[in-house]
Write a protein that holds these residues in place. Structure first.
Motif, PDB file in Angstrom:
ATOM      1  N   LEU A  94     -44.994 -10.015  -6.870  1.00  0.00           N
ATOM      2  CA  LEU A  94     -45.340 -10.800  -8.239  1.00  0.00           C
ATOM      3  C   LEU A  94     -45.580  -9.861  -9.844  1.00  0.00           C
ATOM      4  O   LEU A  94     -44.210 -10.386 -10.680  1.00  0.00           O
ATOM      5  CB  LEU A  94     -46.605 -11.496  -8.484  1.00  0.00           C
ATOM      6  N   LEU A  95     -46.392  -9.032  -9.366  1.00  0.00           N
ATOM      7  CA  LEU A  95     -46.020  -8.382 -10.893  1.00  0.00           C
ATOM      8  C   LEU A  95     -45.498  -7.114 -11.312  1.00  0.00           C
ATOM      9  O   LEU A  95     -44.924  -7.422 -12.743  1.00  0.00           O
ATOM     10  CB  LEU A  95     -47.383  -7.830 -10.368  1.00  0.00           C
ATOM     11  N   ALA A  96     -44.970  -6.750 -10.544  1.00  0.00           N
ATOM     12  CA  ALA A  96     -43.587  -5.548 -10.647  1.00  0.00           C
ATOM     13  C   ALA A  96     -42.459  -7.041 -11.021  1.00  0.00           C
ATOM     14  O   ALA A  96     -41.681  -6.747 -11.814  1.00  0.00           O
ATOM     15  CB  ALA A  96     -43.114  -5.214  -9.024  1.00  0.00           C
ATOM     16  N   LEU A  97     -42.202  -8.112 -10.573  1.00  0.00           N
ATOM     17  CA  LEU A  97     -40.933  -9.020 -11.165  1.00  0.00           C
ATOM     18  C   LEU A  97     -41.279  -9.040 -12.544  1.00  0.00           C
ATOM     19  O   LEU A  97     -40.618  -9.156 -13.418  1.00  0.00           O
ATOM     20  CB  LEU A  97     -41.281 -10.432 -10.173  1.00  0.00           C
ATOM     21  N   LEU A  98     -42.818  -9.497 -12.603  1.00  0.00           N
ATOM     22  CA  LEU A  98     -43.164 -10.122 -14.714  1.00  0.00           C
ATOM     23  C   LEU A  98     -42.999  -8.641 -15.162  1.00  0.00           C
ATOM     24  O   LEU A  98     -42.752  -8.869 -16.464  1.00  0.00           O
ATOM     25  CB  LEU A  98     -44.498  -9.915 -14.307  1.00  0.00           C
ATOM     26  N   ASN A  99     -43.095  -7.438 -14.782  1.00  0.00           N
ATOM     27  CA  ASN A  99     -42.766  -6.553 -15.901  1.00  0.00           C
ATOM     28  C   ASN A  99     -41.374  -5.740 -14.885  1.00  0.00           C
ATOM     29  O   ASN A  99     -41.295  -4.838 -15.877  1.00  0.00           O
ATOM     30  CB  ASN A  99     -43.490  -5.600 -15.057  1.00  0.00           C
ATOM     31  N   ASN A 100     -40.448  -6.681 -14.467  1.00  0.00           N
ATOM     32  CA  ASN A 100     -39.328  -6.003 -14.239  1.00  0.00           C
ATOM     33  C   ASN A 100     -38.607  -5.945 -15.712  1.00  0.00           C
ATOM     34  O   ASN A 100     -38.528  -6.667 -17.132  1.00  0.00           O
ATOM     35  CB  ASN A 100     -38.298  -6.655 -13.264  1.00  0.00           C
ATOM     36  N   PRO A 101     -38.015  -4.787 -16.570  1.00  0.00           N
ATOM     37  CA  PRO A 101     -37.370  -4.369 -17.489  1.00  0.00           C
ATOM     38  C   PRO A 101     -36.264  -5.491 -17.597  1.00  0.00           C
ATOM     39  O   PRO A 101     -35.615  -5.854 -19.086  1.00  0.00           O
ATOM     40  CB  PRO A 101     -37.020  -2.814 -17.583  1.00  0.00           C
ATOM     41  N   VAL A 107     -43.255 -18.209 -19.555  1.00  0.00           N
ATOM     42  CA  VAL A 107     -44.414 -19.861 -19.052  1.00  0.00           C
ATOM     43  C   VAL A 107     -44.229 -20.576 -19.279  1.00  0.00           C
ATOM     44  O   VAL A 107     -43.429 -21.536 -20.531  1.00  0.00           O
ATOM     45  CB  VAL A 107     -45.286 -19.830 -18.928  1.00  0.00           C
ATOM     46  N   VAL A 108     -43.291 -21.833 -18.104  1.00  0.00           N
ATOM     47  CA  VAL A 108     -42.979 -23.648 -19.045  1.00  0.00           C
ATOM     48  C   VAL A 108     -44.348 -24.247 -18.702  1.00  0.00           C
ATOM     49  O   VAL A 108     -44.449 -24.157 -17.355  1.00  0.00           O
ATOM     50  CB  VAL A 108     -42.512 -23.202 -17.826  1.00  0.00           C
ATOM     51  N   PHE A 109     -44.674 -24.845 -19.560  1.00  0.00           N
ATOM     52  CA  PHE A 109     -46.264 -25.495 -19.943  1.00  0.00           C
ATOM     53  C   PHE A 109     -45.884 -26.652 -20.908  1.00  0.00           C
ATOM     54  O   PHE A 109     -45.187 -26.147 -21.723  1.00  0.00           O
ATOM     55  CB  PHE A 109     -47.010 -24.389 -19.060  1.00  0.00           C
ATOM     56  N   PRO A 110     -46.657 -27.454 -21.450  1.00  0.00           N
ATOM     57  CA  PRO A 110     -46.397 -28.107 -22.280  1.00  0.00           C
ATOM     58  C   PRO A 110     -47.283 -27.417 -23.168  1.00  0.00           C
ATOM     59  O   PRO A 110     -47.880 -26.805 -23.510  1.00  0.00           O
ATOM     60  CB  PRO A 110     -47.077 -29.439 -21.898  1.00  0.00           C
ATOM     61  N   ASP A 111     -46.133 -26.429 -24.268  1.00  0.00           N
ATOM     62  CA  ASP A 111     -47.370 -26.364 -25.426  1.00  0.00           C
ATOM     63  C   ASP A 111     -48.515 -26.474 -26.221  1.00  0.00           C
ATOM     64  O   ASP A 111     -49.106 -25.883 -27.419  1.00  0.00           O
ATOM     65  CB  ASP A 111     -45.947 -25.678 -26.527  1.00  0.00           C
ATOM     66  N   ARG A 132     -32.730 -11.190 -20.200  1.00  0.00           N
ATOM     67  CA  ARG A 132     -32.250 -12.458 -19.222  1.00  0.00           C
ATOM     68  C   ARG A 132     -33.462 -13.275 -18.846  1.00  0.00           C
ATOM     69  O   ARG A 132     -34.478 -12.712 -18.758  1.00  0.00           O
ATOM     70  CB  ARG A 132     -31.885 -12.203 -17.845  1.00  0.00           C
ATOM     71  N   PRO A 133     -33.520 -14.381 -19.414  1.00  0.00           N
ATOM     72  CA  PRO A 133     -34.685 -15.444 -19.093  1.00  0.00           C
ATOM     73  C   PRO A 133     -35.387 -15.170 -17.793  1.00  0.00           C
ATOM     74  O   PRO A 133     -34.701 -15.712 -16.430  1.00  0.00           O
ATOM     75  CB  PRO A 133     -34.551 -16.475 -19.562  1.00  0.00           C
ATOM     76  N   LEU A 134     -36.397 -15.080 -17.745  1.00  0.00           N
ATOM     77  CA  LEU A 134     -37.622 -15.656 -16.505  1.00  0.00           C
ATOM     78  C   LEU A 134     -38.069 -17.075 -16.477  1.00  0.00           C
ATOM     79  O   LEU A 134     -39.025 -16.512 -17.010  1.00  0.00           O
ATOM     80  CB  LEU A 134     -38.118 -14.386 -15.607  1.00  0.00           C
ATOM     81  N   TYR A 135     -37.926 -18.148 -15.942  1.00  0.00           N
ATOM     82  CA  TYR A 135     -38.904 -19.365 -16.802  1.00  0.00           C
ATOM     83  C   TYR A 135     -39.689 -18.799 -15.323  1.00  0.00           C
ATOM     84  O   TYR A 135     -39.899 -19.209 -14.162  1.00  0.00           O
ATOM     85  CB  TYR A 135     -37.393 -20.606 -15.604  1.00  0.00           C
ATOM     86  N   ILE A 136     -40.856 -18.920 -15.378  1.00  0.00           N
ATOM     87  CA  ILE A 136     -42.274 -18.682 -14.774  1.00  0.00           C
ATOM     88  C   ILE A 136     -42.845 -20.309 -14.323  1.00  0.00           C
ATOM     89  O   ILE A 136     -43.312 -20.834 -15.554  1.00  0.00           O
ATOM     90  CB  ILE A 136     -43.325 -18.127 -14.954  1.00  0.00           C
ATOM     91  N   LEU A 137     -42.947 -21.213 -13.366  1.00  0.00           N
ATOM     92  CA  LEU A 137     -42.550 -22.653 -13.258  1.00  0.00           C
ATOM     93  C   LEU A 137     -44.273 -22.978 -12.361  1.00  0.00           C
ATOM     94  O   LEU A 137     -44.435 -22.373 -11.254  1.00  0.00           O
ATOM     95  CB  LEU A 137     -41.973 -23.373 -12.563  1.00  0.00           C
ATOM     96  N   LEU A 155     -50.675 -13.472 -16.901  1.00  0.00           N
ATOM     97  CA  LEU A 155     -49.785 -14.716 -17.504  1.00  0.00           C
ATOM     98  C   LEU A 155     -49.111 -14.851 -19.051  1.00  0.00           C
ATOM     99  O   LEU A 155     -48.269 -14.801 -19.653  1.00  0.00           O
ATOM    100  CB  LEU A 155     -49.222 -16.362 -16.551  1.00  0.00           C
ATOM    101  N   ASP A 156     -51.261 -14.695 -19.628  1.00  0.00           N
ATOM    102  CA  ASP A 156     -51.081 -15.355 -20.877  1.00  0.00           C
ATOM    103  C   ASP A 156     -50.092 -13.933 -22.014  1.00  0.00           C
ATOM    104  O   ASP A 156     -50.266 -14.507 -23.267  1.00  0.00           O
ATOM    105  CB  ASP A 156     -52.708 -14.608 -21.304  1.00  0.00           C
ATOM    106  N   LYS A 157     -50.165 -12.913 -21.455  1.00  0.00           N
ATOM    107  CA  LYS A 157     -48.674 -11.961 -22.621  1.00  0.00           C
ATOM    108  C   LYS A 157     -47.412 -12.773 -22.842  1.00  0.00           C
ATOM    109  O   LYS A 157     -46.925 -12.434 -23.601  1.00  0.00           O
ATOM    110  CB  LYS A 157     -48.834 -10.568 -22.551  1.00  0.00           C
ATOM    111  N   PHE A 158     -47.405 -13.708 -21.921  1.00  0.00           N
ATOM    112  CA  PHE A 158     -45.700 -13.882 -22.342  1.00  0.00           C
ATOM    113  C   PHE A 158     -45.954 -15.433 -23.245  1.00  0.00           C
ATOM    114  O   PHE A 158     -46.737 -16.185 -23.097  1.00  0.00           O
ATOM    115  CB  PHE A 158     -45.166 -14.240 -20.932  1.00  0.00           C
ATOM    116  N   PRO A 159     -44.340 -15.543 -23.840  1.00  0.00           N
ATOM    117  CA  PRO A 159     -44.411 -17.337 -24.870  1.00  0.00           C
ATOM    118  C   PRO A 159     -44.544 -17.972 -23.809  1.00  0.00           C
ATOM    119  O   PRO A 159     -44.222 -18.110 -21.991  1.00  0.00           O
ATOM    120  CB  PRO A 159     -43.332 -17.246 -24.967  1.00  0.00           C
TER     121      PRO A 159
END
Length: 226
Positions: A94-101, A107-111, A132-137, A155-159
């Motif tokens: 998972l961490l490797a995916l999140l850091n994939n260039p 993060v998909v969640f109510p803002d 390319r977007p990677l949507y984290i559900l 996940l805190d660093k992601f919009p």
């Protein structure tokens, strides 16, 4: 097998006792998760979305017959990853995916849950992303999803991006706290539609509708909608 099916097998292998769920005694197809007498594997569609998906699943969620995150992996098998959630020991893959260039994780969640003063950015559109977007559900009950949102420091660093559903949830496979709480597949479909990926959104919605209808056939008090 798609990513959900692999994670489900992994989670079952970790269990020390049988998982008891409502409808757990029904013999189900391993391919689509529906009762074998209502198997829909031959009707399963596929599509290539304009983004990738990462299902971050809470504990026993992959073992629940009513889970709809699996539908995303069904329709987008080459573009969906699935992992069990951990606050302190996230999967290295998972961490490797999140850091994939190649990806821009979102993060998909109510803002509305982004607290004032937090450094998390909120997005209305993914057009501003450079990759390319990677949507984290966050796949779990509403209380579990809130816990994952608050207690996943990696996940805190992601919009954060929200969905704006125009209709109430059609889920009905298990009781939600509120009608406007969408299931995971509905969230993904709304998000794709909002971002203009209409072909992928329509394909996912069709598979969700078919899955829902065949799942509800086994409920004794279910009345087919007109």
């Amino acid at each position: 097998m798609n990513a959900f099916q692999r994670l489900r097998r992994q989670r079952i292998a970790m269990s020390t006792r049988p998982f008891q769920a409502r409808g757990g005694s029904i013999i189900r197809c391993e391919g689509c998760g529906l009762p074998e007498i209502h198997c829909a594997c031959h009707l399963k569609p596929s599509a290539i979305p304009e983004a990738d998906f990462c299902l971050l699943m809470y504990d026993t969620e992959p073992m629940k017959p009513s889970n709809t995150g699996r539908l995303i992996a069904d329709v987008f098998p080459e573009n969906t990853s699935a992992f069990l959630w951990s606050r302190t020991n996230p999967d290295e893959a998972l961490l490797a995916l999140l850091n994939n260039p190649d990806f821009s994780p979102v993060v998909v969640f109510p803002d509305s849950y982004v607290r004032e003063g937090e450094e998390r950015a909120t997005l209305r559109s993914t057009e501003t992303l450079s990759k390319r977007p990677l949507y984290i559900l966050l796949d779990g009950t509403w209380s579990e999803a809130r816990k994952m949102f608050r207690k996943s420091p990696y996940l805190d660093k992601f919009p954060v991006i929200s969905v704006q559903p125009e209709t109430l949830s059609a889920y009905r496979l298990r009781v939600a706290a509120h009608d406007h709480h969408l299931c995971t597949a509905e969230v993904a479909g709304c998000l794709l539609q909002q971002q203009g990926d209409l072909a992928a959104a329509t394909t996912l919605q069709q598979w969700f509708t078919l899955f829902r209808e065949r799942y509800l056939m086994m409920k004794p008090h279910h009345k087919k909608e007109a």
